[in-house]
Write a protein that holds these residues in place. Structure first.
Motif, PDB file in Angstrom:
ATOM      1  N   ASP A 119      -3.852  92.725   4.792  1.00  0.00           N
ATOM      2  CA  ASP A 119      -2.533  93.248   4.447  1.00  0.00           C
ATOM      3  C   ASP A 119      -2.663  94.715   4.065  1.00  0.00           C
ATOM      4  O   ASP A 119      -3.528  95.085   3.264  1.00  0.00           O
ATOM      5  CB  ASP A 119      -1.956  92.451   3.276  1.00  0.00           C
ATOM      6  CG  ASP A 119      -0.506  92.811   2.998  1.00  0.00           C
ATOM      7  OD1 ASP A 119       0.369  92.135   3.567  1.00  0.00           O
ATOM      8  OD2 ASP A 119      -0.267  93.759   2.232  1.00  0.00           O
ATOM      9  N   GLY A 120      -1.808  95.561   4.645  1.00  0.00           N
ATOM     10  CA  GLY A 120      -1.888  96.987   4.375  1.00  0.00           C
ATOM     11  C   GLY A 120      -0.562  97.579   3.958  1.00  0.00           C
ATOM     12  O   GLY A 120       0.508  97.002   4.183  1.00  0.00           O
ATOM     13  N   SER A 122       0.211 100.719   5.023  1.00  0.00           N
ATOM     14  CA  SER A 122       0.558 101.684   6.058  1.00  0.00           C
ATOM     15  C   SER A 122       0.467 100.981   7.407  1.00  0.00           C
ATOM     16  O   SER A 122       0.186  99.788   7.480  1.00  0.00           O
ATOM     17  CB  SER A 122      -0.379 102.891   6.011  1.00  0.00           C
ATOM     18  OG  SER A 122      -1.627 102.585   6.611  1.00  0.00           O
ATOM     19  N   GLU A 123       0.699 101.730   8.467  1.00  0.00           N
ATOM     20  CA  GLU A 123       0.600 101.161   9.810  1.00  0.00           C
ATOM     21  C   GLU A 123      -0.832 101.200  10.336  1.00  0.00           C
ATOM     22  O   GLU A 123      -1.093 100.732  11.442  1.00  0.00           O
ATOM     23  CB  GLU A 123       1.508 101.936  10.779  1.00  0.00           C
ATOM     24  CG  GLU A 123       2.971 101.977  10.343  1.00  0.00           C
ATOM     25  CD  GLU A 123       3.533 100.590  10.098  1.00  0.00           C
ATOM     26  OE1 GLU A 123       3.729  99.841  11.072  1.00  0.00           O
ATOM     27  OE2 GLU A 123       3.776 100.253   8.914  1.00  0.00           O
ATOM     28  N   LEU A 124      -1.738 101.742   9.551  1.00  0.00           N
ATOM     29  CA  LEU A 124      -3.120 101.945   9.993  1.00  0.00           C
ATOM     30  C   LEU A 124      -4.083 101.071   9.202  1.00  0.00           C
ATOM     31  O   LEU A 124      -3.731 100.505   8.169  1.00  0.00           O
ATOM     32  CB  LEU A 124      -3.508 103.421   9.829  1.00  0.00           C
ATOM     33  CG  LEU A 124      -2.585 104.441  10.506  1.00  0.00           C
ATOM     34  CD1 LEU A 124      -3.075 105.866  10.199  1.00  0.00           C
ATOM     35  CD2 LEU A 124      -2.520 104.217  12.010  1.00  0.00           C
ATOM     36  N   THR A 126      -5.528  98.147   9.268  1.00  0.00           N
ATOM     37  CA  THR A 126      -5.666  96.685   9.179  1.00  0.00           C
ATOM     38  C   THR A 126      -6.569  96.142  10.286  1.00  0.00           C
ATOM     39  O   THR A 126      -7.456  95.331  10.032  1.00  0.00           O
ATOM     40  CB  THR A 126      -4.291  96.004   9.236  1.00  0.00           C
ATOM     41  OG1 THR A 126      -3.559  96.476  10.374  1.00  0.00           O
ATOM     42  CG2 THR A 126      -3.494  96.278   7.973  1.00  0.00           C
ATOM     43  N   LYS A 127      -6.359  96.575  11.528  1.00  0.00           N
ATOM     44  CA  LYS A 127      -7.163  96.043  12.634  1.00  0.00           C
ATOM     45  C   LYS A 127      -8.605  96.548  12.564  1.00  0.00           C
ATOM     46  O   LYS A 127      -9.548  95.791  12.803  1.00  0.00           O
ATOM     47  CB  LYS A 127      -6.521  96.421  13.973  1.00  0.00           C
ATOM     48  CG  LYS A 127      -7.227  95.871  15.211  1.00  0.00           C
ATOM     49  CD  LYS A 127      -7.244  94.352  15.247  1.00  0.00           C
ATOM     50  CE  LYS A 127      -5.880  93.747  15.440  1.00  0.00           C
ATOM     51  NZ  LYS A 127      -5.248  94.037  16.736  1.00  0.00           N
ATOM     52  N   GLU A 151      -2.452  89.928  10.425  1.00  0.00           N
ATOM     53  CA  GLU A 151      -2.424  91.213   9.732  1.00  0.00           C
ATOM     54  C   GLU A 151      -0.989  91.608   9.426  1.00  0.00           C
ATOM     55  O   GLU A 151      -0.094  91.430  10.254  1.00  0.00           O
ATOM     56  CB  GLU A 151      -3.104  92.302  10.566  1.00  0.00           C
ATOM     57  CG  GLU A 151      -2.500  92.482  11.934  1.00  0.00           C
ATOM     58  CD  GLU A 151      -3.162  93.585  12.747  1.00  0.00           C
ATOM     59  OE1 GLU A 151      -3.574  94.605  12.161  1.00  0.00           O
ATOM     60  OE2 GLU A 151      -3.237  93.427  13.982  1.00  0.00           O
ATOM     61  N   THR A 153       1.044  94.877   8.596  1.00  0.00           N
ATOM     62  CA  THR A 153       1.105  96.321   8.416  1.00  0.00           C
ATOM     63  C   THR A 153       2.167  96.666   7.376  1.00  0.00           C
ATOM     64  O   THR A 153       2.927  95.804   6.936  1.00  0.00           O
ATOM     65  CB  THR A 153       1.432  97.017   9.751  1.00  0.00           C
ATOM     66  OG1 THR A 153       2.733  96.599  10.194  1.00  0.00           O
ATOM     67  CG2 THR A 153       0.405  96.673  10.823  1.00  0.00           C
ATOM     68  N   ASN A 158       4.966  94.603  13.215  1.00  0.00           N
ATOM     69  CA  ASN A 158       4.127  93.846  14.147  1.00  0.00           C
ATOM     70  C   ASN A 158       4.528  92.367  14.217  1.00  0.00           C
ATOM     71  O   ASN A 158       3.989  91.620  15.038  1.00  0.00           O
ATOM     72  CB  ASN A 158       2.645  93.964  13.770  1.00  0.00           C
ATOM     73  CG  ASN A 158       2.337  93.510  12.349  1.00  0.00           C
ATOM     74  OD1 ASN A 158       3.010  93.900  11.398  1.00  0.00           O
ATOM     75  ND2 ASN A 158       1.310  92.686  12.205  1.00  0.00           N
TER      76      ASN A 158
END
Length: 383
Positions: A119-120, A122-124, A126-127, A151, A153, A158
């Protein structure tokens, strides 16, 4: 321990310390701004674990102690769920300590099968965090189910498709639903032994000069009793996916075919369908998969629309001329385990460094590593 599921949720206070682990979800978490990263994870994890016996640890030290306790039980836990919350900067200090623990103890997770929730804010990140953790845990002996990742974001955009499929606009509800399904898939994972195992080997290498292909031949020589089919994808034999409209791809996929035909339809699709596992022979080209192997993964989408690959395992032999085997391994994990649902056996990849043609077979200890990797394939497919 004795519970059905071990949940590893690295968590830290603002000063980077945590006092211990607990068996229940409570509101005794770190205070202050850093606490925000955990609130959504609380809700999703609590929903996914509702009614499921589990043991929760929040530190690397707590995991080490739990595993020591676990090995003394008559019926040990063999399922593990990693749950990592990231801030806007994508950093979780206790997660970094978890990576260190796993890398320093390469047999720590032997016998476990896992999945993960990231879980993040931001949009960055996690993957990239997910592939890093799966690769590290896999090297420590942990297998992973197909589609092991859920995940969230920062925006949860997503989950637009998942929400639409549920008939709702509630992205958080879709997130919770996906996490719950993943946990159930993890607990219901059946294992992979086969009475008549088949292995499809995919390469785009020169038989004469490729170090990677030479290692495959050495490994393959120890796989008697497993039917192995080699398919070469060199020199224009495979066109990359050209991005057909979704409905066109779906139409051909329902026929287990593809608009562009060729070796994918004539050879690769039938072989993958019949196989219990695929083995990717991957030289490291500029810290990336070769173009033809990337094209294979892209073109596999048409077949994937017809049937998923939970019942098939993924192996790889990766050779770098200088460094970067882990980068290529993480690309395979993202594309074929996380995206295309292939099962990831423990220590799925053989990773070597060799440059001059033929030098891979002269590496110190290479005979033993090839034999060990072949035995890992046999153990996965034959039980």
């Amino acid at each position: 321990m004795g519970e059905e599921l071990l949940v590893v949720r690295p968590e830290e206070q603002a000063d980077g310390q945590w006092s211990g682990e607990t068996r229940i979800l409570k509101e005794d978490f770190p205070a202050g701004e850093d606490r925000g990263r955990y609130r959504r994870m609380d809700a999703v994890l609590a929903s996914a674990l509702a009614g499921i016996p589990h043991h929760l640890v929040r530190t690397a030290d707590g995991l080490f102690r739990a595993l020591a306790e676990n090995r003394g039980k008559a019926v040990p836990a063999d399922r593990i769920l990693f749950a990592v919350a990231l801030g806007r900067d994508g950093i979780n200090g206790e997660y970094t300590r978890l990576l260190r623990l796993l890398r320093q103890n390469p047999c720590l997770l032997d016998g476990f099968t896992g999945a993960l929730l990231v879980d993040g804010e931001s949009e960055l990140f996690t993957k990239s965090t997910a592939t890093e953790l799966v690769f590290t845990a896999n090297c420590a002996g942990c297998a992973f189910i197909g589609h092991p990742l859920v995940e969230g974001t920062g925006s949860l955009l997503n989950f637009r498709v998942a929400a639409k499929n549920l008939g709702t606009d509630d992205l958080l509800a879709a997130y919770r639903d996906s996490a719950g399904k993943m946990v159930k898939n993890l607990l219901n994972f059946p294992g992979y032994p086969s009475k008549s195992p088949r292995l499809t080997v995919l390469h785009a290498s020169s038989h004469r000069t490729s170090n990677t292909f030479a290692l495959w031949r050495k490994v393959g020589g120890s796989l008697s009793g497993i039917a192995c089919e080699e398919i070469g994808l060199r020199n224009g034999t495979l066109s990359d996916c050209a991005g057909c409209p979704y409905k066109m791809c779906l139409h051909y996929g329902e026929k287990e075919s593809c608009f562009y035909g060729g070796v994918m339809v004539e050879n690769v699709y039938p072989s993958v369908r019949a196989a219990d596992a695929i083995l990717m022979v991957c030289p490291n080209y500029n810290d990336a998969l070769s173009a033809n192997l990337t094209a294979f993964i892209n073109r596999l989408t048409a077949l994937y629309r017809k049937r998923q690959f939970y019942d098939k395992a993924l192996f790889a032999i990766i050779v770098s001329g200088y460094s970067g085997c882990d980068i290529v391994a993480r690309q395979l994990i993202a594309a074929l385990n996380m995206n295309k649902s292939f099962y990831l056996p423990p220590r799925f990849a053989m990773l070597e460094t060799a440059n001059d043609p033929g030098s891979a077979l002269r590496l110190p200890g290479i005979d033993g590593r090839c034999a060990e990797f072949a035995e890992n394939i046999r153990r996965t497919l034959c039980g």
